[in-house]
Design an enzyme around this catalytic site. Sequence first.
Site, PDB file in Angstrom:
ATOM      1  N   GLU A 192       0.831  -1.216   0.000  1.00 54.64           N
ATOM      2  CA  GLU A 192       0.000   0.000   0.000  1.00 54.64           C
ATOM      3  C   GLU A 192       0.861   1.261   0.000  1.00 54.64           C
ATOM      4  O   GLU A 192       2.072   1.205   0.200  1.00 54.64           O
ATOM      5  CB  GLU A 192      -0.871   0.025   1.278  1.00 54.64           C
ATOM      6  CG  GLU A 192      -2.220  -0.649   1.117  1.00 54.64           C
ATOM      7  CD  GLU A 192      -3.215   0.243   0.386  1.00 54.64           C
ATOM      8  OE1 GLU A 192      -2.819   1.331  -0.058  1.00 54.64           O
ATOM      9  OE2 GLU A 192      -4.376  -0.175   0.249  1.00 54.64           O
TER      10      GLU A 192
ATOM     11  N   ASN B  80      -5.064   3.838   8.175  1.00 52.14           N
ATOM     12  CA  ASN B  80      -4.988   3.261   6.838  1.00 52.14           C
ATOM     13  C   ASN B  80      -4.195   4.246   5.967  1.00 52.14           C
ATOM     14  O   ASN B  80      -3.212   4.796   6.421  1.00 52.14           O
ATOM     15  CB  ASN B  80      -6.418   2.983   6.347  1.00 52.14           C
ATOM     16  CG  ASN B  80      -6.480   1.987   5.229  1.00 52.14           C
ATOM     17  OD1 ASN B  80      -5.690   1.050   5.207  1.00 52.14           O
ATOM     18  ND2 ASN B  80      -7.383   2.170   4.295  1.00 52.14           N
TER      19      ASN B  80
ATOM     20  N   ASN C  69      -9.395   5.918   2.623  1.00 54.18           N
ATOM     21  CA  ASN C  69      -8.421   5.447   1.637  1.00 54.18           C
ATOM     22  C   ASN C  69      -7.806   6.600   0.852  1.00 54.18           C
ATOM     23  O   ASN C  69      -7.288   7.523   1.445  1.00 54.18           O
ATOM     24  CB  ASN C  69      -9.045   4.353   0.768  1.00 54.18           C
ATOM     25  CG  ASN C  69      -8.550   2.978   1.170  1.00 54.18           C
ATOM     26  OD1 ASN C  69      -7.359   2.775   1.332  1.00 54.18           O
ATOM     27  ND2 ASN C  69      -9.457   2.033   1.358  1.00 54.18           N
TER      28      ASN C  69
ATOM     29  N   ASP D 176      -9.735   2.373  -4.113  1.00 49.52           N
ATOM     30  CA  ASP D 176      -8.805   2.263  -2.980  1.00 49.52           C
ATOM     31  C   ASP D 176      -7.862   3.474  -2.999  1.00 49.52           C
ATOM     32  O   ASP D 176      -8.334   4.597  -3.000  1.00 49.52           O
ATOM     33  CB  ASP D 176      -8.090   0.905  -3.083  1.00 49.52           C
ATOM     34  CG  ASP D 176      -7.423   0.488  -1.796  1.00 49.52           C
ATOM     35  OD1 ASP D 176      -7.107   1.346  -0.960  1.00 49.52           O
ATOM     36  OD2 ASP D 176      -7.173  -0.725  -1.612  1.00 49.52           O
TER      37      ASP D 176
END
Length: 294
Positions: free
Chosen positions: A18, A103, A149, A200
């Site tokens: 990520e 996140n 996100n 995302d």
Amino acid sequence: MRHWTAECIYRGEAALGEAPHWHAESGRLLWVDIERGEVHALDPATGEDQRWEVGTEVGCVLPSRRGDFVLATRNGFQRLDPETGAVAPLSDPEAGQPNHRFNDGKCDPRGRLWAGTMSDARTPGAAKLYVLEPDLSVRVAVSEVTTSNGLAWSQDERSFYYVDSPTFRVDAFDFEPETGAVSNRRSVAEFPSEGNVKPDGMTIDADDRLWIALFRGGRVTCVDPHRGVELGSVALPCAKVTSCCFGGPDLATLYITTARTGLAAAELDDQPDAGGIFACDVGVRGLPAAIFAG
Ligand code: CA
């Protein structure tokens, strides 16, 4: 509509790769494996990947002006000394919620760090998007978030784009660069909910177009946020595409992170490069990635 195919440049086998960030100073791609709690720095020229273990899930890594890395983790904002690997806490706005973690996150053009949270149960509206200011104070920018996100700012610093994945939308806000205030939220792109393909992470290019990773969608889509029109698509040979950023010496390469998490053995047989870092030349340049000003 243009079509491209991304190439795997590093078989990292990340559980949940990520938050890619092109670190111009070192010529390396910073990225995280959220589930393994790792920060990585990949040199695309040599294929060498350096790794630091954080000790808890880490949602994003941003370089700072003072030369270290700032992280948003399950234990809040932390600093990582890349020389020693030492991790030190900064602040944890959700310290009382151990079932929440940070996140995705990114710095705005003025060097504030924006990072959002999610609950392990994905409780609707339970999470928030926070701003870590250069003076290390923390404030809430957006409330009633579910899975925070992708983030991006337009080159003129007047628009902020944001993905709360379960909405299946990309939203825009008016952005006030001097104060970091956001207002006038509206949808600029919507995705069908079939197949649970969710928007995302994302990035923006020098032509003001968004590049949005589609988790379970096996691709990155290019969208014009002013018209809500899809302009192009980058195909990957794996379903869980998580985020992207422009990098390389002239910011002309789109780097893409992916995940292996939750894939069955048969799916992994079909997607051996899942969890790898991919690259694609899409004929457009990105914007320099901002670093944390504190
Ligand atoms: Ca993500």
